[in-house]
Design a protein around this motif. Structure first.
Motif, PDB file in Angstrom:
ATOM      1  N   CYS A   1     -59.677  10.323  51.462  1.00  0.00           N
ATOM      2  CA  CYS A   1     -58.521  10.359  50.571  1.00  0.00           C
ATOM      3  C   CYS A   1     -59.004  10.144  49.142  1.00  0.00           C
ATOM      4  CB  CYS A   1     -57.499   9.298  50.957  1.00  0.00           C
ATOM      5  SG  CYS A   1     -58.056   7.600  50.715  1.00  0.00           S
ATOM      6  N   THR A   2     -58.096  10.308  48.184  1.00  0.00           N
ATOM      7  CA  THR A   2     -58.436  10.061  46.784  1.00  0.00           C
ATOM      8  C   THR A   2     -57.359   9.209  46.136  1.00  0.00           C
ATOM      9  OG1 THR A   2     -57.314  12.069  45.991  1.00  0.00           O
ATOM     10  CG2 THR A   2     -59.653  12.263  46.531  1.00  0.00           C
ATOM     11  N   LEU A   3     -57.743   8.496  45.093  1.00  0.00           N
ATOM     12  CA  LEU A   3     -56.793   7.779  44.254  1.00  0.00           C
ATOM     13  C   LEU A   3     -56.539   8.654  43.039  1.00  0.00           C
ATOM     14  CD1 LEU A   3     -55.184   5.195  43.508  1.00  0.00           C
ATOM     15  CD2 LEU A   3     -57.246   4.408  42.322  1.00  0.00           C
ATOM     16  N   ASP A   4     -55.278   8.989  42.802  1.00  0.00           N
ATOM     17  CA  ASP A   4     -54.903   9.846  41.682  1.00  0.00           C
ATOM     18  C   ASP A   4     -53.833   9.153  40.850  1.00  0.00           C
ATOM     19  OD1 ASP A   4     -56.400  12.329  42.486  1.00  0.00           O
ATOM     20  OD2 ASP A   4     -55.120  12.124  44.247  1.00  0.00           O
ATOM     21  N   MET A   5     -53.695   9.606  39.599  1.00  0.00           N
ATOM     22  CA  MET A   5     -52.659   9.083  38.723  1.00  0.00           C
ATOM     23  C   MET A   5     -51.793  10.240  38.238  1.00  0.00           C
ATOM     24  SD  MET A   5     -52.949   6.738  35.285  1.00  0.00           S
ATOM     25  CE  MET A   5     -53.604   8.032  34.266  1.00  0.00           C
TER      26      MET A   5
ATOM     27  N   HIS B   1     -46.395  18.064  43.578  1.00  0.00           N
ATOM     28  CA  HIS B   1     -47.195  19.183  43.073  1.00  0.00           C
ATOM     29  C   HIS B   1     -48.451  18.634  42.417  1.00  0.00           C
ATOM     30  CE1 HIS B   1     -48.389  22.887  41.164  1.00  0.00           C
ATOM     31  NE2 HIS B   1     -47.508  23.495  41.954  1.00  0.00           N
ATOM     32  N   ARG B   2     -49.592  19.253  42.721  1.00  0.00           N
ATOM     33  CA  ARG B   2     -50.882  18.746  42.257  1.00  0.00           C
ATOM     34  C   ARG B   2     -51.132  18.952  40.765  1.00  0.00           C
ATOM     35  NH1 ARG B   2     -55.040  21.526  45.964  1.00  0.00           N
ATOM     36  NH2 ARG B   2     -56.472  20.379  44.653  1.00  0.00           N
ATOM     37  N   ASN B   3     -50.329  19.786  40.092  1.00  0.00           N
ATOM     38  CA  ASN B   3     -50.536  20.010  38.639  1.00  0.00           C
ATOM     39  C   ASN B   3     -50.487  18.721  37.847  1.00  0.00           C
ATOM     40  OD1 ASN B   3     -50.831  22.742  38.808  1.00  0.00           O
ATOM     41  ND2 ASN B   3     -48.836  23.245  37.951  1.00  0.00           N
ATOM     42  N   TRP B   4     -49.790  17.718  38.361  1.00  0.00           N
ATOM     43  CA  TRP B   4     -49.556  16.499  37.593  1.00  0.00           C
ATOM     44  C   TRP B   4     -50.379  15.326  38.090  1.00  0.00           C
ATOM     45  CZ3 TRP B   4     -47.486  18.652  33.706  1.00  0.00           C
ATOM     46  CH2 TRP B   4     -46.628  19.735  33.880  1.00  0.00           C
ATOM     47  N   LEU B   5     -51.380  15.589  38.932  1.00  0.00           N
ATOM     48  CA  LEU B   5     -52.243  14.519  39.439  1.00  0.00           C
ATOM     49  C   LEU B   5     -53.620  14.613  38.799  1.00  0.00           C
ATOM     50  CD1 LEU B   5     -51.447  14.557  43.274  1.00  0.00           C
ATOM     51  CD2 LEU B   5     -50.411  13.156  41.455  1.00  0.00           C
ATOM     52  N   VAL B   6     -54.124  13.463  38.352  1.00  0.00           N
ATOM     53  CA  VAL B   6     -55.463  13.376  37.765  1.00  0.00           C
ATOM     54  C   VAL B   6     -56.296  12.462  38.653  1.00  0.00           C
ATOM     55  CG1 VAL B   6     -56.785  12.601  35.758  1.00  0.00           C
ATOM     56  CG2 VAL B   6     -54.577  13.726  35.436  1.00  0.00           C
ATOM     57  N   LEU B   7     -57.450  12.943  39.073  1.00  0.00           N
ATOM     58  CA  LEU B   7     -58.330  12.158  39.943  1.00  0.00           C
ATOM     59  C   LEU B   7     -58.821  10.914  39.219  1.00  0.00           C
ATOM     60  CD1 LEU B   7     -59.981  11.980  42.604  1.00  0.00           C
ATOM     61  CD2 LEU B   7     -61.808  13.181  41.371  1.00  0.00           C
ATOM     62  N   VAL B   8     -58.662   9.773  39.893  1.00  0.00           N
ATOM     63  CA  VAL B   8     -59.176   8.507  39.376  1.00  0.00           C
ATOM     64  C   VAL B   8     -60.458   8.151  40.128  1.00  0.00           C
ATOM     65  CG1 VAL B   8     -58.731   6.037  39.099  1.00  0.00           C
ATOM     66  CG2 VAL B   8     -56.894   7.696  38.712  1.00  0.00           C
ATOM     67  N   ALA B   9     -60.410   8.232  41.450  1.00  0.00           N
ATOM     68  CA  ALA B   9     -61.583   7.912  42.273  1.00  0.00           C
ATOM     69  C   ALA B   9     -61.416   8.503  43.661  1.00  0.00           C
ATOM     70  CB  ALA B   9     -61.762   6.396  42.374  1.00  0.00           C
ATOM     71  N   GLY B  10     -62.547   8.719  44.320  1.00  0.00           N
ATOM     72  CA  GLY B  10     -62.467   9.183  45.702  1.00  0.00           C
ATOM     73  C   GLY B  10     -63.334  10.361  45.988  1.00  0.00           C
TER      74      GLY B  10
END
Length: 146
Positions: A50-54, A137-146
């Motif tokens: 999984c990933t942590l996203d903001m 929707h993934r357009n608004w997610l920024v990867l933080v870690a993972g």
């Protein structure tokens, strides 16, 4: 990807090493309210599944929220809303849509309940953890870690 504070990146990395993530306050958007189940992938236990996203980039002069939906698409019911700065844990990807667990703001990282990040085994299984979940929707997610 815009830089995120070292605090969150370090925290997420240490949580992944212990194979658990801290969060979740069981509330709305339970699994039984989803039209499409969110799955987590199995693995060898060495790599996070999984990933942590903001959430980032929403126009606050317009509606200013990201719809959480009951399935991966705009035609599914809206079951909740996320805002800039909210964190999510992404388990499942279907095209442009992410199956996520979430809390409000820093609650996702600082709440004391545990949730795994993948399991040791093959294939996939419905994500078994209680709490808030849905599709965004993934357009608004920024990867933080993972």
């Amino acid at each position: 990807m815009k830089p995120i504070t070292q605090k969150y990146t370090t925290l997420f990395a240490s949580l992944l090493l212990s194979s658990s993530i801290l969060f979740l306050n069981p509330q709305t958007a339970q699994a039984d309210s989803l039209d499409v189940m969110i799955y987590e992938r199995g693995g060898d236990g060495q790599v996070a599944e999984c990933t942590l996203d903001m959430v980032e980039g929403l126009n606050t002069e317009r509606d200013g929220f990201l719809s959480v939906r009951s399935g991966p698409g705009a035609s599914f019911r809206q079951i909740d809303q996320l805002h800039n700065g909210d964190f999510v844990i992404t388990f499942d990807i279907r095209g442009d849509w992410a199956g996520v667990y979430y809390g409000r703001g820093h609650e996702l990282i600082e709440n004391g309940n545990e949730i795994g990040c993948g399991y040791v085994g093959e294939g996939q299984r419905p994500v078994p953890y209680p709490g808030k979940k849905g599709w965004v929707h993934r357009n608004w997610l920024v990867l933080v870690a993972g």
